[in-house]
Scaffold this motif. Structure first.
Motif, PDB file in Angstrom:
ATOM      1  N   THR A   1       0.838  -1.203   0.000  1.00  0.00           N
ATOM      2  CA  THR A   1       0.000   0.000   0.000  1.00  0.00           C
ATOM      3  C   THR A   1       0.873   1.253   0.000  1.00  0.00           C
ATOM      4  OG1 THR A   1      -1.549  -1.278   1.313  1.00  0.00           O
ATOM      5  CG2 THR A   1      -1.960   1.062   1.144  1.00  0.00           C
TER       6      THR A   1
ATOM      7  N   HIS B   1       0.796   4.355  -2.738  1.00  0.00           N
ATOM      8  CA  HIS B   1       0.648   5.777  -2.421  1.00  0.00           C
ATOM      9  C   HIS B   1       1.863   6.565  -2.888  1.00  0.00           C
ATOM     10  CE1 HIS B   1      -3.060   6.212   0.037  1.00  0.00           C
ATOM     11  NE2 HIS B   1      -2.909   4.912   0.178  1.00  0.00           N
TER      12      HIS B   1
ATOM     13  N   ASP C   1      -7.465  -1.830  -2.242  1.00  0.00           N
ATOM     14  CA  ASP C   1      -6.642  -2.555  -1.279  1.00  0.00           C
ATOM     15  C   ASP C   1      -7.353  -3.835  -0.843  1.00  0.00           C
ATOM     16  OD1 ASP C   1      -4.505  -3.069   0.317  1.00  0.00           O
ATOM     17  OD2 ASP C   1      -4.501  -1.099   1.297  1.00  0.00           O
ATOM     18  N   GLU C   2      -6.592  -4.815  -0.434  1.00  0.00           N
ATOM     19  CA  GLU C   2      -7.143  -6.120  -0.018  1.00  0.00           C
ATOM     20  C   GLU C   2      -8.146  -6.637  -1.040  1.00  0.00           C
ATOM     21  OE1 GLU C   2      -8.200  -6.612   4.081  1.00  0.00           O
ATOM     22  OE2 GLU C   2      -6.818  -5.043   4.772  1.00  0.00           O
TER      23      GLU C   2
END
Lengths: 332, 461
Positions: free
Chosen positions: A56, A60, A113-114
């Motif tokens: 992550t 970013h 995400d995930e």
């Protein structure tokens, strides 16, 4: 410690790398990502790897390096484990992907995400969107288990594999944080933190910060933190079950689920650790037999509807095996 | 002529029509005769016994026979204090113009609920106290603790459960009156299956004859299969556990209003209370776990064709798992309401706090709420429990609410909140000082003379 400041953040946030060059490990991945920055273009991306390895953070940082510090304006972040249904894909994601492009940028980014927690339906819907709006929108998918992402999505993405962090990297980072915070830390304690967190940087830093709140970062404080953070009810539950006290074991289970808010899978994983740990004295063949049923229950947990029923089945199995063995003793 | 339901058509008109409650009859007639002479000491009676054994019928017959005015309040009526006051009080206090005694029936007083009928019992006690008319109450379960004050002031009259012979007698009489072709076996089966409940037996007889014009064994069997009564959850769970055959367990499931996911919670809650042999318990739980697996698949895929398997595993699978300690299934144990639901309701607030805290953290750390809960909150709790000063700084930095602070560390919360407020004031002062310095710097920059005035006005040391 920074007693002159009046506010504090969690160190995982405070010391998170903001740009790609700040990320100290995953050299291969970072090198390739920086190439994209140079070309000012990216394909759809799939970041895969174990938790706490920087997926992550890298996403970013990539967006930051592309768009500058206001990068969040051009990026939609969704956490698929919180919003995983097809409605979200059809609603928020579709809306954002087809929205008009601001004049100064070549494409927007959608960060999922995930994403291995997305339902199969949602993934199918996503696949269409990835094709339809590819000229204005790029997707970054993040997953622990890329095999849970359907084949057609995988084939549309450039896959980046994040490797577990090396011990040296983690420890160096922890030491650097200690230096910045002006706290004393033992080398041994840092090694212990790495062992406990299994290479998960986020967990390592959390343990470090909690240990520092007890004073120095030394071995005894690290152990104290781990003991406090992991409810002893898990061990207690196993012990009671093995002694054949089903009802009492179930009370502990309910406490873990409701008071501590642990998910069924969390509890299974902790039971697993305890079964092969040293605190409970269990006959060796029994450890294997329990592990066998643990795996079965973990599978059923994912497929089933009610976690308490599944874990109660586990407790009843422990009670049965405990009686069969009759030799279970506990050291604590 | 309008067709009356048989339970009304064949309701006893005279005391003699009431079957097999001789003792109760005797007690009641004596009591009513006292009323005809004046106002006796015992102004109320409580008739108790299983459903359909003639409590209400006997009361009506009594009113008929002694030509009393009959006033009835049923469980289906509202029984709040105001309702009772309006209807019953007037009835209890006033005789009719002719001086006729009014017989007042309060049916099913055990059905008065503690919450919906607030004050109802007190009102009834009040009314009995001042009553000038006889009051009859009925109940299935008079030993309910909430009825204790009532038990102290009434005459208790027990009604027996009717025997199969009693029921058969009434059914045969109806068959004769209706000129119905009734097979003896068929009447027998109805009488047997009604478990002493004459009302339901008459309803069954009427249902069969209405549909087919005759009552045969075959028809009765068919109907009883379709029209089984709903049992309360406790009974259903018990029936499932004591089943010998798979079909019994499955049938028990059909006798409930509970949805499959409610039922599985009832079974989950009470299974370990009923079954104690570890091997039996595990076998049963393994089936329950598989039943839950199918429930999960039904939810995820929407494929309701899987439901029968889930039902069979949670009912028959569970009851037939008992092999080692068969006697254990028949042991009487007290069952519980599913605790999961109760506990969840009790801990709702703290779970909500944890959820919103997880959300705050998720935004700060770019992680999911699930990861916040499992990997972050436990460590923050450690910090909050062991170091109030850092905790207060974190509370400010993460901007979390006081209630979240209390959730994170109940024992340190007041100290932490105090520090948070102190830091806030300090931070405010600091910001003010910075601002003022800036302003005065700027003013000095333009070389204004007001610099001195500035100090004068603010009294800055």
């Amino acid at each position: 410690m920074s007693s002159q400041t009046l506010t504090e953040l969690l160190w995982v946030e405070k010391y998170r790398p903001r740009t790609l060059p700040e990320i100290v490990n995953q050299e291969d991945v970072i090198k390739r990502l920086q190439q994209f920055i140079k070309e000012k273009n990216i394909p759809h991306l799939l970041f895969a790897g174990p938790p706490g390895t920087g997926k992550t953070t890298a996403a970013h940082a990539l967006a930051h390096d592309l768009y500058g510090s206001d990068y969040r304006m051009y990026m939609l972040e969704l956490n698929a484990s919180d919003e995983r249904g097809i409605d979200v894909i059809r609603g928020k994601v579709k809306e954002f992907s087809r929205s008009r492009l601001p004049v100064n940028i070549p494409f927007k980014i959608i960060l999922l995400d995930e994403s291995d927690n997305m339902t199969a339906d949602a993934q199918q819907a996503l696949r269409r969107l990835m094709e339809m709006y590819v000229d204005v929108t790029r997707f970054i998918l993040i997953a622990n288990y890329p095999s849970k992402i359907i084949e057609p999505i995988q084939s549309r993405c450039a896959v980046f594999r994040f490797i577990p962090l090396r011990k040296d990297d983690v420890i160096r980072r922890l030491r650097w944080i200690c230096m910045n915070e002006g706290i004393r830390c033992d080398e041994e304690a840092l090694e212990l933190i790495y062992e406990i967190s299994e290479g998960d940087m986020r967990k390592s830093i959390n343990v470090l910060q909690a240990s520092a709140s007890l004073g120095d970062v030394n071995v005894s404080n690290v152990f104290k933190v781990v003991g406090l953070a992991h409810p002893k009810e898990v061990r207690e539950m196993i012990r009671l079950a093995l002694e054949g006290k089903f009802m009492e074991a179930r009370d502990r289970l309910r406490e873990l689920m409701i008071t501590y808010g642990l998910s069924g899978t969390d509890i299974i994983k902790q039971v697993h650790k305890e079964i092969f740990g040293t605190e409970l004295t269990i006959p060796e063949p029994l450890r294997v037999e329990i592990a066998d049923y643990l795996g079965e229950i973990q599978f059923r947990l994912v497929e089933g509807a009610d976690e308490e029923i599944q874990l109660s089945a586990l407790i009843s199995k422990l009670a049965l095996l405990g009686r069969a063995a009759k030799t279970v003793k506990t050291t604590k | 002529m309008r067709k009356l339901p048989w339970i009304i058509k064949y309701r006893p008109k005279k005391l003699d029509d009431v079957v097999n409650q001789e003792k109760a009859k005797e007690k009641l007639t004596k009591w009513v005769e006292l009323w005809l002479k004046g106002i006796p000491e015992e102004k109320a009676v409580l008739l108790y016994g299983p459903p359909g054994c003639g409590k209400t019928s006997l009361t009506e017959a009594l009113a008929n026979e002694y030509r009393l005015e009959f006033i009835e309040m049923n469980a289906s009526d509202y029984r709040r204090k105001v309702d009772l006051d309006r209807i019953v009080r007037t009835a209890a206090l006033q005789r009719s113009f002719t001086g006729k005694v009014k017989l007042i029936l309060l049916d099913e007083v055990d059905g008065i609920s503690g919450t919906a009928d607030i004050g109802a019992l007190e009102a009834i006690l009040d009314i009995i106290n001042v009553a000038k008319n006889p009051i009859v109450m009925t109940a299935n379960d008079p030993w309910d603790p909430k009825l204790r004050p009532l038990r102290d002031v009434v005459v208790m009259v027990e009604f027996r459960r009717l025997t199969k012979t009693d029921v058969r007698k009434v059914l045969n009489r109806i068959c004769g009156d209706e000129k119905l072709v009734c097979e003896e076996d068929a009447v027998d089966l109805i009488a047997e299956r009604c478990e002493g409940d004459l009302r339901s037996a008459i309803n069954d007889l009427e249902a069969v004859s209405e549909g087919y014009g005759k009552v045969t064994l075959e028809l009765v069997k068919n109907m009883l299969r379709q029209r089984d009564r709903d049992y309360p959850p406790f009974d259903v769970v018990r029936k499932i556990f004591i089943s010998k055959y798979a079909w019994q367990a499955k049938q028990a499931v059909q006798q409930t209003d509970l949805t499959p996911d409610e039922l599985i919670q009832w079974i989950n809650e009470n299974l370990p209370r009923q079954i104690s042999d570890p091997e039996d318990l595990w076998r049963a739980y393994d089936y329950l776990s598989k039943a839950d697996l199918y429930m999960g698949r039904i939810v995820k895929t929407g494929n309701w064709d899987l439901l029968p398997y889930a039902i069979e595993l949670m009912s028959a699978g569970v009851s037939l798992s008992v092999i080692n300690d068969v006697k254990g299934k028949y042991r009487w144990v007290k069952y519980n309401f599913p605790q999961k639901v109760l506990i969840a309701a009790k801990t709702k607030e703290s779970r909500q706090l944890r959820d919103s805290l997880a959300e705050v953290l998720a935004k700060h750390l770019n992680i999911s709420k699930a990861v916040s809960k499992s990997d972050v909150i436990p460590f923050i709790k450690v910090i909050f429990d062991s170091n109030p000063e850092i905790a207060a700084k974190l509370a400010l930095g993460l901007n979390i609410s006081e209630s979240m602070v209390r959730y994170l560390s109940p024992q340190n919360s007041s100290k932490i909140i105090e520090l948070v407020n102190k830091f806030k004031v300090e931070a405010g002062k600091k910001a003010e000082r910075l601002k003022r310095e800036k302003i005065s710097e700027r003013k000095l920059g333009v070389k204004s003379r007001s610099g001195t005035l500035d100090n004068y006005f603010t009294g800055n040391p």
